[in-house]
Design an enzyme around this catalytic site. Structure first.
Site, PDB file in Angstrom:
ATOM      1  N   LYS A 175       3.262   3.251  -8.080  1.00  0.00           N
ATOM      2  CA  LYS A 175       3.430   4.122  -6.909  1.00  0.00           C
ATOM      3  C   LYS A 175       4.618   5.070  -7.057  1.00  0.00           C
ATOM      4  O   LYS A 175       4.616   6.166  -6.498  1.00  0.00           O
ATOM      5  CB  LYS A 175       3.586   3.276  -5.641  1.00  0.00           C
ATOM      6  CG  LYS A 175       2.345   2.469  -5.264  1.00  0.00           C
ATOM      7  CD  LYS A 175       1.177   3.361  -4.857  1.00  0.00           C
ATOM      8  CE  LYS A 175       0.001   2.554  -4.330  1.00  0.00           C
ATOM      9  NZ  LYS A 175      -1.186   3.391  -4.082  1.00  0.00           N
TER      10      LYS A 175
ATOM     11  N   GLU B  14       1.735   5.894   4.651  1.00  0.00           N
ATOM     12  CA  GLU B  14       1.036   4.655   4.982  1.00  0.00           C
ATOM     13  C   GLU B  14       1.311   3.665   3.857  1.00  0.00           C
ATOM     14  O   GLU B  14       1.664   4.055   2.746  1.00  0.00           O
ATOM     15  CB  GLU B  14      -0.471   4.924   5.073  1.00  0.00           C
ATOM     16  CG  GLU B  14      -1.247   4.870   3.745  1.00  0.00           C
ATOM     17  CD  GLU B  14      -0.899   5.982   2.765  1.00  0.00           C
ATOM     18  OE1 GLU B  14      -0.265   6.971   3.181  1.00  0.00           O
ATOM     19  OE2 GLU B  14      -1.238   5.848   1.568  1.00  0.00           O
TER      20      GLU B  14
ATOM     21  N   SER C 138      -0.970  -2.402 -12.817  1.00  0.00           N
ATOM     22  CA  SER C 138      -0.450  -1.373 -11.910  1.00  0.00           C
ATOM     23  C   SER C 138       0.832  -1.787 -11.203  1.00  0.00           C
ATOM     24  O   SER C 138       1.626  -0.946 -10.784  1.00  0.00           O
ATOM     25  CB  SER C 138      -1.511  -1.009 -10.872  1.00  0.00           C
ATOM     26  OG  SER C 138      -1.893  -2.157 -10.144  1.00  0.00           O
TER      27      SER C 138
END
Lengths: 255, 401
Positions: B92, B114, B381
């Site tokens: 992210k 969000e 990830s």
């Protein structure tokens, strides 16, 4: 010219929104009847959606109540058919892109038109994407109603010049809901709209008191009231029709 | 302007994508688009982002040869793209450094976002702290409970966290609320979307910032093996790490691209979030794509053990890649993901995020059937520290953080 124009003929229009099926089919039908009999000029019938991103908490909760009661798009069409037995008032739907798109735009507008609706407002379908629905709407004689917001600026003329039915002028930033004051420079926005079109313009978002309605109706051709009415439905259950009638009368008096 | 309005059918991937958002946001989204088009080619912006990626996020991330796993599964050589080693513990950060820097260049002073599992929220709060931006995060109430540690982390980083109590109280509701917030305050605020979803230009912006994953992994595998991988695998919720992992390989037709979506209790059980398996065409959250929904287009409640994959839609570019057959998408159940979580921990000493474990689970399925000279690149990830307590509970062990 569509039936929508009737709402604006020689008067300021009072446009009333309620979510169809809130809290159940019968009560909702009675609520719409009461609002029409009390003198609304046009009604907005909300087709409930699971995720209404342009709505504040009051209408979000109405959508949940309606969906929980088993309301569906087809039942909303039935509700309009039921109203059409007695009333010729202009009726527009208000819903989100997905319920229309997933139903199949052509099928949706065919059934909507057969039910007796005159137009539709889809707040998550901006001018750029109107091609998704406008053609099917027009094919069945329904107006695809455009919105203009406080942030529209250089978009106002283009949107207004192609508007059909009426123009929904969003009074404030944010989502639907009662507001104590409206600070947007609506006079400038309406002036730009009027330079571009004869299509009537009505102001919505945040209007709840007779004083606000009176003030806004001086600026535009009509006022749209939603959350304040839905709140009456939420608070009064089966007794809502009488309360709604009383409220509509108080609101239309000053227009 | 009117010419732009008339000709606008942009931001499409085939029929997917678009800009289905309220009029209130349209000028702002056009401004964002123009700013991005400018800054993505601005040498100063690119140099600054590159510096942040290297010196702050810790890029390039490692491409690690999982030798023990390879030997144990007995087939394809398995490489892990270690996005879990990035600062804040997931991919992210790649997106938020780009978007928050872009917000700064646009003169914004506030970012909102969000978050599902909290990874994107933590990353956004981190970038906001670094770049002196006010930050507010919207997180479904359910997720604030599932991932309470991440809530405190975001607060520690100076962000305000709003627990979203509307709807199903998970990721999609957090997106709804962040969008509502953005319509009420656009002048000083950028909505830093966390995945390759939402209205154009977000799916493109997020993809571009995330494609650093495949840019690196493609060069790294060529360096290590002298050839391209046979398969690239990543987990998919909205799809940002997957598109980032796939993007540079899309032109390499011999490279199979596989996205692993969350099947929860199974694709035939109502409790799943497998959009490719069960979804249908719709328009929601600003985009035309595939969504889990009922016959009237009401968005379905979805479920996954992974808060990060618990989303009823998928990014439009994935829907497009699936429609043209360039990428395949497979469902992975909670149980399979948890087993993969435990397997990678024990086999390689790497605790993957429960999201990433969905990708690992598929590697475990296909690697044994592939020839020994074939290669899989699987993106990890994020790291799994955040999930340890939840997995313990899944296994019947009560741990209190």
């Amino acid at each position: 010219m569509s039936r929508i124009q009737n709402a604006f003929d020689n008067k300021k229009a009072f446009i009333a929104f309620l979510t169809a099926g809130d809290p159940d089919y019968e009560t909702s039908l009675n609520n719409f009847r009461a609002v029409i009999e009390a003198g609304a000029d046009l009604i907005e019938v909300g087709i409930p959606f699971s995720d209404p991103i342009a709505e504040g908490p009051v209408i979000q909760e109405a959508d949940i109540r309606a969906l929980s009661s088993g309301m569906t798009t087809d039942k909303v069409f039935q509700l309009v058919k039921d109203l059409r037995k007695d009333y010729s008032i202009p009726i527009v739907f208000m819903t989100y892109a997905n319920p229309v798109y997933h139903y199949g735009a052509d099928e949706f507008f065919k059934n909507a038109s057969e039910a007796g609706a005159d137009g539709i407002i889809i707040p998550d379908c901006p001018f750029e994407e109107r091609g998704e629905f406008e053609g099917s709407a027009a094919k069945y004689g329904m107006d695809f109603i455009s919105m203009i917001a406080p942030t529209s600026e250089d978009r106002i003329k283009t949107i207004a010049s192609q508007a059909k039915g009426f123009i929904y002028v969003v009074s404030s930033l944010g989502v639907t809901g009662v507001r104590s004051e409206i600070t947007t420079d609506l006079d400038s926005i309406i002036k730009l709209i009027k330079e571009a079109t004869d299509t009537p313009a009505a102001i919505g978002f945040g209007i709840s008191t007779p004083a606000q309605a009176a003030e806004m109706s001086k600026k535009a051709d009509g006022v749209i009231v939603g959350s304040a009415m839905v709140r009456i439905v939420a608070e009064n259950g089966k007794d809502a029709p009488a309360k709604l009638a009383e409220y509509v009368k108080s609101m239309t008096k000053g227009l | 302007m009117s010419e732009i309005l008339e000709n606008a059918v942009k931001g499409r991937f085939g029929e997917f994508g678009g800009q289905y958002i309220p009029e209130t946001l349209m000028n702002e989204i056009h401004k964002l688009e123009a700013a991005y088009e400018h800054y993505k080619n601005d040498p100063e912006f690119c140099a600054e982002l590159d510096r942040l990626n290297r010196e702050y996020a810790g890029r390039p991330s490692l491409l690690y040869y999982a030798e023990k796993m390879t030997r144990d599964l007995g087939g394809a050589k398995i490489y892990l793209k270690r996005e879990d080693l990035n600062h804040t513990g997931s991919h992210k950060i790649n997106n938020v450094l780009g978007q928050v820097l872009l917000a700064k260049k646009m003169g914004k002073t506030r970012v909102i976002a969000e978050t599902g599992a909290g990874q994107h929220g933590v990353a956004t709060a981190t970038a906001a702290a670094l770049m002196d931006m006010e930050c507010e995060i919207f997180m479904g109430e359910e997720d604030t409970i599932r991932q309470s540690l991440n809530v405190y982390r975001m607060e520690l980083l100076g962000a305000k966290v709003h627990a979203v109590k509307t709807g199903t109280k998970v990721l999609k509701d957090a997106v709804n609320e962040a969008m509502r917030e953005w319509t009420s305050r656009v002048d000083d605020t950028l909505y830093v979307l966390g995945s390759v979803m939402g209205p154009h230009p977000f799916p493109t912006i997020v993809r571009d910032f995330q494609s650093v994953i495949s840019k690196e992994s493609r060069a790294q595998i060529l360096e290590a093996e002298g050839k391209l991988p046979d398969v690239v695998i990543a987990c998919v919720g909205g799809g940002s790490n997957a598109i980032g992992s796939f993007y540079e390989y899309i032109k390499d037709e011999g490279v199979q691209l596989i996205g692993c979506e969350a099947a929860g209790l199974g694709v035939d059980n109502p409790k799943n979030a497998a959009t490719m398996a069960n979804g249908s065409l719709g328009i929601f959250h600003g985009m035309k794509s595939l969504f889990c929904q009922d016959k009237y287009g009401q968005i379905a409640p979805v479920y996954s053990i992974s808060a990060g994959l618990d989303y009823p839609g998928i990014g439009p570019e994935h829907a497009y890649l699936a429609s043209i057959g360039r990428a395949q998408y497979v469902p992975i159940t909670d149980e399979e993901a948890v087993r993969a979580f435990e397997y990678l921990s024990k086999t390689e000493g790497i605790i993957p995020a429960i999201e990433s474990s969905h990708a690992v689970a598929h590697v475990m399925k296909i690697a044994p059937k592939m020839p020994k000279d074939s290669i899989i690149v699987c993106t990890i990830s994020g790291r799994g520290d955040k999930d340890v307590a939840a997995i313990a509970r899944y296994r019947g062990v009560e741990i209190y953080e």
